[in-house]
Design an enzyme around this catalytic site. Structure first.
Site, PDB file in Angstrom:
ATOM      1  N   GLU A  98       0.821  -1.236   0.049  1.00  0.00           N
ATOM      2  CA  GLU A  98       0.037  -0.185  -0.043  1.00  0.00           C
ATOM      3  C   GLU A  98       1.000   1.090   0.014  1.00  0.00           C
ATOM      4  O   GLU A  98       1.659   1.410   0.700  1.00  0.00           O
ATOM      5  CB  GLU A  98      -0.925  -0.019   1.315  1.00  0.00           C
ATOM      6  CG  GLU A  98      -1.821   1.349   1.339  1.00  0.00           C
ATOM      7  CD  GLU A  98      -2.372   1.205   2.550  1.00  0.00           C
ATOM      8  OE1 GLU A  98      -3.446   0.534   2.792  1.00  0.00           O
ATOM      9  OE2 GLU A  98      -2.125   2.101   3.546  1.00  0.00           O
ATOM     10  N   ARG A 111     -16.003   3.914   2.652  1.00  0.00           N
ATOM     11  CA  ARG A 111     -16.706   4.926   2.777  1.00  0.00           C
ATOM     12  C   ARG A 111     -15.850   6.027   3.391  1.00  0.00           C
ATOM     13  O   ARG A 111     -16.118   7.519   2.908  1.00  0.00           O
ATOM     14  CB  ARG A 111     -17.545   4.703   4.096  1.00  0.00           C
ATOM     15  CG  ARG A 111     -18.484   5.925   4.392  1.00  0.00           C
ATOM     16  CD  ARG A 111     -19.561   5.525   5.533  1.00  0.00           C
ATOM     17  NE  ARG A 111     -19.243   5.476   6.792  1.00  0.00           N
ATOM     18  CZ  ARG A 111     -20.295   5.898   7.750  1.00  0.00           C
ATOM     19  NH1 ARG A 111     -21.428   5.871   7.332  1.00  0.00           N
ATOM     20  NH2 ARG A 111     -19.960   5.751   9.262  1.00  0.00           N
ATOM     21  N   ALA A 166     -20.212   2.332   2.442  1.00  0.00           N
ATOM     22  CA  ALA A 166     -19.485   1.658   1.364  1.00  0.00           C
ATOM     23  C   ALA A 166     -20.369   0.965   0.354  1.00  0.00           C
ATOM     24  O   ALA A 166     -19.949   0.707  -0.658  1.00  0.00           O
ATOM     25  CB  ALA A 166     -18.305   0.770   2.057  1.00  0.00           C
ATOM     26  N   LYS A 211     -21.596  -6.029   1.858  1.00  0.00           N
ATOM     27  CA  LYS A 211     -20.639  -5.429   0.619  1.00  0.00           C
ATOM     28  C   LYS A 211     -20.134  -6.439  -0.240  1.00  0.00           C
ATOM     29  O   LYS A 211     -20.004  -6.170  -1.479  1.00  0.00           O
ATOM     30  CB  LYS A 211     -19.293  -4.648   1.308  1.00  0.00           C
ATOM     31  CG  LYS A 211     -19.731  -3.519   2.075  1.00  0.00           C
ATOM     32  CD  LYS A 211     -18.400  -2.789   2.754  1.00  0.00           C
ATOM     33  CE  LYS A 211     -17.761  -3.318   3.759  1.00  0.00           C
ATOM     34  NZ  LYS A 211     -16.587  -2.605   4.484  1.00  0.00           N
ATOM     35  N   GLN A 248      -8.220  -4.154   7.801  1.00  0.00           N
ATOM     36  CA  GLN A 248      -7.366  -3.279   8.352  1.00  0.00           C
ATOM     37  C   GLN A 248      -6.259  -3.731   9.290  1.00  0.00           C
ATOM     38  O   GLN A 248      -6.242  -5.043   9.493  1.00  0.00           O
ATOM     39  CB  GLN A 248      -8.368  -2.847   9.729  1.00  0.00           C
ATOM     40  CG  GLN A 248      -7.968  -1.405  10.587  1.00  0.00           C
ATOM     41  CD  GLN A 248      -7.497  -0.376   9.686  1.00  0.00           C
ATOM     42  OE1 GLN A 248      -6.636  -0.143   8.992  1.00  0.00           O
ATOM     43  NE2 GLN A 248      -8.806   0.653   9.424  1.00  0.00           N
TER      44      GLN A 248
HETATM   45  C1  LIG Z   1      -7.593  -1.928   3.467  1.00  0.00           C
HETATM   46  C2  LIG Z   1      -8.275  -0.595   4.091  1.00  0.00           C
HETATM   47  C3  LIG Z   1      -8.046   0.695   3.210  1.00  0.00           C
HETATM   48  C4  LIG Z   1      -8.436   1.766   3.636  1.00  0.00           C
HETATM   49  N1  LIG Z   1      -8.263   3.090   2.771  1.00  0.00           N
HETATM   50  C5  LIG Z   1      -8.393   4.256   3.145  1.00  0.00           C
HETATM   51  C6  LIG Z   1      -8.080   5.184   2.099  1.00  0.00           C
HETATM   52  O1  LIG Z   1      -7.626   5.215   1.279  1.00  0.00           O
HETATM   53  N2  LIG Z   1      -9.010   6.550   2.538  1.00  0.00           N
HETATM   54  C7  LIG Z   1      -9.562   6.677   3.818  1.00  0.00           C
HETATM   55  O2  LIG Z   1     -10.240   7.663   4.004  1.00  0.00           O
HETATM   56  N3  LIG Z   1      -9.916   5.752   4.479  1.00  0.00           N
HETATM   57  C8  LIG Z   1      -9.454   4.501   4.137  1.00  0.00           C
HETATM   58  N4  LIG Z   1      -9.635   3.421   4.922  1.00  0.00           N
HETATM   59  C9  LIG Z   1     -10.393   3.696   6.324  1.00  0.00           C
HETATM   60  C10 LIG Z   1     -11.977   3.565   6.040  1.00  0.00           C
HETATM   61  O3  LIG Z   1     -12.445   4.451   5.291  1.00  0.00           O
HETATM   62  C11 LIG Z   1     -12.910   3.658   7.499  1.00  0.00           C
HETATM   63  O4  LIG Z   1     -12.473   2.564   8.355  1.00  0.00           O
HETATM   64  C12 LIG Z   1     -14.144   3.961   7.455  1.00  0.00           C
HETATM   65  O5  LIG Z   1     -14.544   4.349   8.695  1.00  0.00           O
HETATM   66  C13 LIG Z   1     -14.985   2.562   7.331  1.00  0.00           C
HETATM   67  O6  LIG Z   1     -14.887   2.385   5.953  1.00  0.00           O
HETATM   68  P1  LIG Z   1     -15.950   1.120   5.409  1.00  0.00           P
HETATM   69  O7  LIG Z   1     -15.383   1.318   3.898  1.00  0.00           O
HETATM   70  O8  LIG Z   1     -15.329   0.008   5.765  1.00  0.00           O
HETATM   71  O9  LIG Z   1     -17.265   1.812   5.623  1.00  0.00           O
HETATM   72  P2  LIG Z   1     -18.857   0.936   5.795  1.00  0.00           P
HETATM   73  O10 LIG Z   1     -18.688  -0.593   5.201  1.00  0.00           O
HETATM   74  O11 LIG Z   1     -19.792   1.923   4.991  1.00  0.00           O
HETATM   75  O12 LIG Z   1     -18.880   0.976   7.212  1.00  0.00           O
HETATM   76  C14 LIG Z   1     -18.904   2.016   8.015  1.00  0.00           C
HETATM   77  C15 LIG Z   1     -19.701   1.874   9.154  1.00  0.00           C
HETATM   78  O13 LIG Z   1     -21.041   1.646   9.131  1.00  0.00           O
HETATM   79  C16 LIG Z   1     -21.477   0.393   9.589  1.00  0.00           C
HETATM   80  N5  LIG Z   1     -22.403  -0.028   8.395  1.00  0.00           N
HETATM   81  C17 LIG Z   1     -22.055  -0.623   7.266  1.00  0.00           C
HETATM   82  N6  LIG Z   1     -23.351  -0.919   6.742  1.00  0.00           N
HETATM   83  C18 LIG Z   1     -24.519  -0.383   7.515  1.00  0.00           C
HETATM   84  C19 LIG Z   1     -25.730  -0.560   7.249  1.00  0.00           C
HETATM   85  N7  LIG Z   1     -26.372  -1.053   6.347  1.00  0.00           N
HETATM   86  N8  LIG Z   1     -26.509  -0.004   8.487  1.00  0.00           N
HETATM   87  C20 LIG Z   1     -25.918   0.422   9.634  1.00  0.00           C
HETATM   88  N9  LIG Z   1     -24.390   0.316   9.671  1.00  0.00           N
HETATM   89  C21 LIG Z   1     -23.761   0.020   8.638  1.00  0.00           C
HETATM   90  C22 LIG Z   1     -20.103  -0.426   9.564  1.00  0.00           C
HETATM   91  O14 LIG Z   1     -20.337  -1.568  10.345  1.00  0.00           O
HETATM   92  C23 LIG Z   1     -19.143   0.561  10.006  1.00  0.00           C
HETATM   93  O15 LIG Z   1     -19.147   0.707  11.534  1.00  0.00           O
HETATM   94  C24 LIG Z   1      -9.043   2.126   4.812  1.00  0.00           C
HETATM   95  C25 LIG Z   1      -9.610   1.070   5.603  1.00  0.00           C
HETATM   96  C26 LIG Z   1      -9.063  -0.248   5.302  1.00  0.00           C
HETATM   97  C27 LIG Z   1      -9.368  -1.477   6.053  1.00  0.00           C
END
Ligand SMILES: Cc1cc2nc3c(=O)[nH]c(=O)nc-3n(C[C@H](O)[C@H](O)[C@H](O)COP(=O)(O)OP(=O)(O)OC[C@H]3O[C@@H](n4cnc5c(N)ncnc54)[C@H](O)[C@@H]3O)c2cc1C
Length: 307
Positions: free
Chosen positions: A23, A113, A134, A174, A185
């Site tokens: 990364e 997200r 997301a 997802k 993570q």
């Molecule tokens: C490998 C990796 C790479 C990353 N790269 C970046 C990056 O490039 N830039 C950046 O800004 N961040 C990055 N992040 C951080 C990430 O954006 C954050 O951890 C963010 O808070 C969660 O993103 P997500 O895509 O998992 O969100 P989601 O899957 O949307 O989840 C967000 C929250 O909502 C909850 N949730 C999901 N769906 C629902 C639903 N239907 N109803 C109620 N709750 C729900 C989930 O449990 C979680 O608590 C990265 C994380 C990882 C693991």
């Protein structure tokens, strides 16, 4: 759109040897960009299955991210994965970002997200014309055409999820929406990764068969590791925390060499265990430096792997 291999195809074509990937993050200025390119050229020689580029907040960084990720696709032998977050974007802007990536021959996108700008642990506020989760962005990107999509997963559970059961349910949603794999993570207890894998498989055997790629951070500085941990919501196991704190010492400057030695040793041991447990790929956080990851790969006998 140029047809590039998908991540699942790429990591599946490794002749029985575990692949690795790395990364990068978008450089903030010209010096940082020069350093990134040194790391890119060093990794080209080591043959990662793919390289990912994180996506940050802020307009100029975003423009640079698209440009540099495009250059990875056009000017190197590496297969880039562009991270894309929903933060501060309308649906039209998200579509335009995907279009910009497609124009540069990038078809692998890690859909996230993102976190609120400023205070990542603060309240999440959806863009009025954007998406909430997301999962919604996975659908949007998939509907745009020929993209291969990955998502984030959380061995310790996401800090906003009420419990691990909800965390698993949302990850599976997802994957069902069309994500082909997830990248975790960072974590420091391999048991957390194994439990995540078991939870997903138990919740939905079909989605559980999709690769869960573990993300590993070789710690080279306790101060910067603590900052990353704070932002990610991951924790250091108390024994490791104590070991690193002792190594860092209590002087004004931490003993980086001693911390680094432990960081490389721990990343090597975690990788060995993950390989033994059948992880599909090892994904390393590099902070745009090649040395620490190269040392771990050398320890694992993987430094000569060429794709
Ligand atoms: C490998 C990796 C790479 C990353 N790269 C970046 C990056 O490039 N830039 C950046 O800004 N961040 C990055 N992040 C951080 C990430 O954006 C954050 O951890 C963010 O808070 C969660 O993103 P997500 O895509 O998992 O969100 P989601 O899957 O949307 O989840 C967000 C929250 O909502 C909850 N949730 C999901 N769906 C629902 C639903 N239907 N109803 C109620 N709750 C729900 C989930 O449990 C979680 O608590 C990265 C994380 C990882 C693991």
């Amino acid at each position: 759109m140029t047809h590039t291999p998908s991540i699942v195809d790429r990591i599946g074509a490794s002749n029985g040897r575990i692949p690795f990937s790395v990364e990068f993050s978008p450089p903030r200025d010209a010096d940082a960009e020069a350093r990134l390119w040194r790391a890119v050229r060093a990794f080209e020689r080591l043959g990662p299955a793919f390289v990912s580029m994180t996506y940050g907040a802020g307009g100029s960084t975003r423009d640079r991210t698209v440009r540099v990720t495009g250059q990875l696709a056009e000017d190197t032998t590496l297969l880039p994965v562009a991270h894309l977050t929903a933060v501060g974007h309308s649906i039209d802007e998200l579509r335009a970002m995907c279009g910009a990536y497609a124009d540069r021959g990038i078809s692998n996108i890690l859909v996230l997200r993102g976190d609120p700008p400023g205070d990542p642990l603060g309240e999440w506020v959806k863009h009025p014309d954007g998406v909430e989760y997301a999962e919604d962005l996975v659908r949007l990107v998939r509907d745009m055409g020929d993209f291969h999509v990955g998502v984030a997963s959380f061995p310790e559970g996401h800090y906003r999820a009420p419990d691990l059961e909800h965390d698993t349910k949302y990850l599976v949603s997802k994957l069902r929406a069309g994500a082909e794999y997830s990248i975790t993570q960072m974590f420091f207890d391999v048991e957390d990764y194994l439990r995540l894998r078991d939870r997903v498989a138990k919740f939905d055997a079909e989605q559980g068969a999709k690769p869960i790629i573990p993300e590993i951070m070789p710690i080279t500085s306790l101060r910067s590791a603590r900052r990353s941990l704070e932002l990610s919501g991951s924790k250091l196991p108390p024994v490791l925390e104590e070991r690193l704190t002792r190594a860092a010492g209590d002087g004004p400057e931490e003993n980086r060499a001693a911390v680094r030695e432990i960081g490389i040793e721990v990343a090597t041991e975690m990788s060995e265990r993950l390989i033994a447990e059948g992880a599909p790929c090892l994904h390393f956080i590099t902070l745009n430096f090649a040395r620490a990851t190269s040392e771990v790969l050398t320890n694992l006998g993987m430094a000569a792997t060429v794709h």
